[in-house]
Design a protein around this motif. Structure first.
Motif, mmCIF file in Angstrom:
data_model
loop_
_atom_site.group_PDB
_atom_site.id
_atom_site.type_symbol
_atom_site.label_atom_id
_atom_site.label_comp_id
_atom_site.label_asym_id
_atom_site.label_seq_id
_atom_site.Cartn_x
_atom_site.Cartn_y
_atom_site.Cartn_z
ATOM 1 N N GLN A 8 -0.020 -16.900 -17.961
ATOM 2 C CA GLN A 8 0.931 -17.988 -18.152
ATOM 3 C C GLN A 8 2.335 -17.551 -17.730
ATOM 4 O OE1 GLN A 8 0.582 -19.223 -22.284
ATOM 5 N NE2 GLN A 8 -0.851 -20.838 -21.715
ATOM 6 N N ALA A 9 3.139 -18.524 -17.372
ATOM 7 C CA ALA A 9 4.532 -18.232 -17.025
ATOM 8 C C ALA A 9 5.200 -17.469 -18.165
ATOM 9 C CB ALA A 9 5.278 -19.521 -16.726
ATOM 10 N N GLY A 10 5.963 -16.455 -17.783
ATOM 11 C CA GLY A 10 6.609 -15.594 -18.776
ATOM 12 C C GLY A 10 5.797 -14.370 -19.134
ATOM 13 N N GLY A 11 4.557 -14.348 -18.710
ATOM 14 C CA GLY A 11 3.687 -13.232 -19.028
ATOM 15 C C GLY A 11 3.848 -12.064 -18.072
ATOM 16 N N SER A 12 2.986 -11.060 -18.263
ATOM 17 C CA SER A 12 3.070 -9.835 -17.476
ATOM 18 C C SER A 12 1.704 -9.433 -16.928
ATOM 19 C CB SER A 12 3.602 -8.681 -18.343
ATOM 20 O OG SER A 12 4.906 -8.943 -18.806
ATOM 21 N N LEU A 13 1.735 -8.737 -15.827
ATOM 22 C CA LEU A 13 0.558 -8.112 -15.254
ATOM 23 C C LEU A 13 0.978 -6.787 -14.637
ATOM 24 C CD1 LEU A 13 -1.258 -11.002 -13.315
ATOM 25 C CD2 LEU A 13 -2.122 -9.822 -15.345
ATOM 26 N N ARG A 14 0.040 -5.838 -14.578
ATOM 27 C CA ARG A 14 0.293 -4.594 -13.861
ATOM 28 C C ARG A 14 -0.762 -4.427 -12.784
ATOM 29 N NH1 ARG A 14 0.620 1.827 -15.425
ATOM 30 N NH2 ARG A 14 -1.654 1.629 -15.547
ATOM 31 N N LEU A 15 -0.309 -4.391 -11.559
ATOM 32 C CA LEU A 15 -1.214 -4.156 -10.443
ATOM 33 C C LEU A 15 -1.298 -2.660 -10.162
ATOM 34 C CD1 LEU A 15 -0.089 -6.938 -7.938
ATOM 35 C CD2 LEU A 15 -1.690 -7.088 -9.856
ATOM 36 N N SER A 16 -2.475 -2.230 -9.747
ATOM 37 C CA SER A 16 -2.685 -0.841 -9.351
ATOM 38 C C SER A 16 -3.252 -0.808 -7.940
ATOM 39 C CB SER A 16 -3.665 -0.143 -10.302
ATOM 40 O OG SER A 16 -3.174 -0.120 -11.616
ATOM 41 N N CYS A 17 -2.956 0.252 -7.238
ATOM 42 C CA CYS A 17 -3.503 0.455 -5.893
ATOM 43 C C CYS A 17 -3.934 1.908 -5.794
ATOM 44 C CB CYS A 17 -2.467 0.134 -4.840
ATOM 45 S SG CYS A 17 -2.962 0.589 -3.165
ATOM 46 N N ALA A 18 -5.228 2.102 -5.668
ATOM 47 C CA ALA A 18 -5.775 3.446 -5.539
ATOM 48 C C ALA A 18 -6.031 3.742 -4.069
ATOM 49 C CB ALA A 18 -7.067 3.558 -6.333
ATOM 50 N N ALA A 19 -5.468 4.837 -3.597
ATOM 51 C CA ALA A 19 -5.604 5.235 -2.199
ATOM 52 C C ALA A 19 -6.598 6.377 -2.069
ATOM 53 C CB ALA A 19 -4.257 5.659 -1.651
ATOM 54 N N SER A 20 -7.401 6.330 -1.034
ATOM 55 C CA SER A 20 -8.373 7.395 -0.802
ATOM 56 C C SER A 20 -8.618 7.566 0.688
ATOM 57 C CB SER A 20 -9.693 7.084 -1.515
ATOM 58 O OG SER A 20 -10.260 5.903 -1.000
ATOM 59 N N GLY A 21 -9.251 8.660 1.049
ATOM 60 C CA GLY A 21 -9.638 8.874 2.439
ATOM 61 C C GLY A 21 -8.733 9.819 3.192
ATOM 62 N N ARG A 22 -7.538 10.071 2.639
ATOM 63 C CA ARG A 22 -6.631 11.019 3.267
ATOM 64 C C ARG A 22 -5.552 11.342 2.257
ATOM 65 N NH1 ARG A 22 -3.499 10.225 7.899
ATOM 66 N NH2 ARG A 22 -2.170 11.742 6.862
ATOM 67 N N THR A 23 -4.774 12.328 2.578
ATOM 68 C CA THR A 23 -3.619 12.588 1.732
ATOM 69 C C THR A 23 -2.489 11.644 2.131
ATOM 70 O OG1 THR A 23 -1.971 14.211 1.089
ATOM 71 C CG2 THR A 23 -2.800 14.366 3.323
ATOM 72 N N PHE A 24 -1.802 11.133 1.142
ATOM 73 C CA PHE A 24 -0.698 10.231 1.401
ATOM 74 C C PHE A 24 0.643 10.915 1.179
ATOM 75 C CE2 PHE A 24 -2.370 6.118 2.523
ATOM 76 C CZ PHE A 24 -3.714 6.249 2.211
ATOM 77 N N SER A 25 0.613 12.217 1.328
ATOM 78 C CA SER A 25 1.849 12.972 1.209
ATOM 79 C C SER A 25 2.855 12.485 2.233
ATOM 80 C CB SER A 25 1.568 14.450 1.438
ATOM 81 O OG SER A 25 2.774 15.193 1.423
ATOM 82 N N GLY A 26 4.041 12.145 1.737
ATOM 83 C CA GLY A 26 5.089 11.669 2.624
ATOM 84 C C GLY A 26 5.048 10.184 2.937
ATOM 85 N N TYR A 27 4.017 9.507 2.503
ATOM 86 C CA TYR A 27 3.896 8.087 2.789
ATOM 87 C C TYR A 27 4.729 7.248 1.827
ATOM 88 C CZ TYR A 27 0.181 8.285 6.261
ATOM 89 O OH TYR A 27 -0.538 8.491 7.405
ATOM 90 N N THR A 28 5.364 6.242 2.366
ATOM 91 C CA THR A 28 5.965 5.188 1.559
ATOM 92 C C THR A 28 4.881 4.157 1.260
ATOM 93 O OG1 THR A 28 8.207 5.450 2.403
ATOM 94 C CG2 THR A 28 7.606 3.278 1.567
ATOM 95 N N MET A 29 4.789 3.768 0.007
ATOM 96 C CA MET A 29 3.813 2.756 -0.411
ATOM 97 C C MET A 29 4.547 1.470 -0.732
ATOM 98 S SD MET A 29 1.040 4.568 -0.286
ATOM 99 C CE MET A 29 -0.149 3.548 -1.135
ATOM 100 N N GLY A 30 3.859 0.361 -0.508
ATOM 101 C CA GLY A 30 4.524 -0.907 -0.762
ATOM 102 C C GLY A 30 3.578 -1.985 -1.224
ATOM 103 N N TRP A 31 4.174 -3.080 -1.634
ATOM 104 C CA TRP A 31 3.442 -4.290 -2.011
ATOM 105 C C TRP A 31 4.009 -5.467 -1.229
ATOM 106 C CZ3 TRP A 31 -0.798 -4.323 -5.132
ATOM 107 C CH2 TRP A 31 -1.009 -3.205 -5.955
ATOM 108 N N PHE A 32 3.124 -6.251 -0.681
ATOM 109 C CA PHE A 32 3.460 -7.519 -0.054
ATOM 110 C C PHE A 32 2.661 -8.601 -0.774
ATOM 111 C CE2 PHE A 32 5.729 -6.831 4.076
ATOM 112 C CZ PHE A 32 5.875 -5.462 3.975
ATOM 113 N N ARG A 33 3.034 -9.839 -0.570
ATOM 114 C CA ARG A 33 2.270 -10.951 -1.132
ATOM 115 C C ARG A 33 2.231 -12.107 -0.144
ATOM 116 N NH1 ARG A 33 6.337 -12.857 -6.056
ATOM 117 N NH2 ARG A 33 7.941 -13.836 -4.739
ATOM 118 N N GLN A 34 1.206 -12.919 -0.306
ATOM 119 C CA GLN A 34 1.051 -14.087 0.553
ATOM 120 C C GLN A 34 0.527 -15.248 -0.267
ATOM 121 O OE1 GLN A 34 -1.367 -13.526 4.069
ATOM 122 N NE2 GLN A 34 -0.375 -15.249 5.086
#
Length: 117
Positions: A13-39
């Protein structure tokens, strides 16, 4: 094979909260910038937030500043998006992404966030 897997979306509902998670695998992400986009339906994909490898630099779209917080746990190769005070206009599919240079070149499949009024 690089994989970014989002989770944590849902209906809130409006006013509520959620926490999104993103688990990365397959390589090391050392030095990578991570981001979120929406559509949202009928709209172009838009930037939401990003965080550098060290976590020392974060960026937010004006529409989410003060409500969303991005963080990362490099030991777990996971990035989070804490979303508070959600509004119906936050309804969208949220995508996790990663970049090493200028372009985001890894993308997840997306997780749906629906905010009811």
């Amino acid at each position: 094979q690089v994989q970014l897997v989002e989770s944590g979306g849902g209906l809130v509902q409006a006013g509520g909260s959620l926490r999104l998670s993103c688990a990365a695998s397959g390589r090391t992400f050392s030095g990578y910038t991570m981001g979120w986009f929406r559509q949202a339906p009928g709209k172009e994909r838009e930037f939401v937030s990003s965080i550098t490898w060290s976590g020392g630099n974060t960026a937010y779209a004006d529409s989410v500043k003060g409500r969303f917080t991005i963080s990362r746990d490099n030991a777990k190769n996971t990035v989070y998006l804490q979303m508070n005070s959600l509004k119906p206009e936050d309804t969208a599919s949220y995508y996790c992404t990663a970049k090493y240079g200028v372009r985001y070149n890894y993308w997840g499949q997306g997780t749906q966030v629906t905010v009811s009024s």
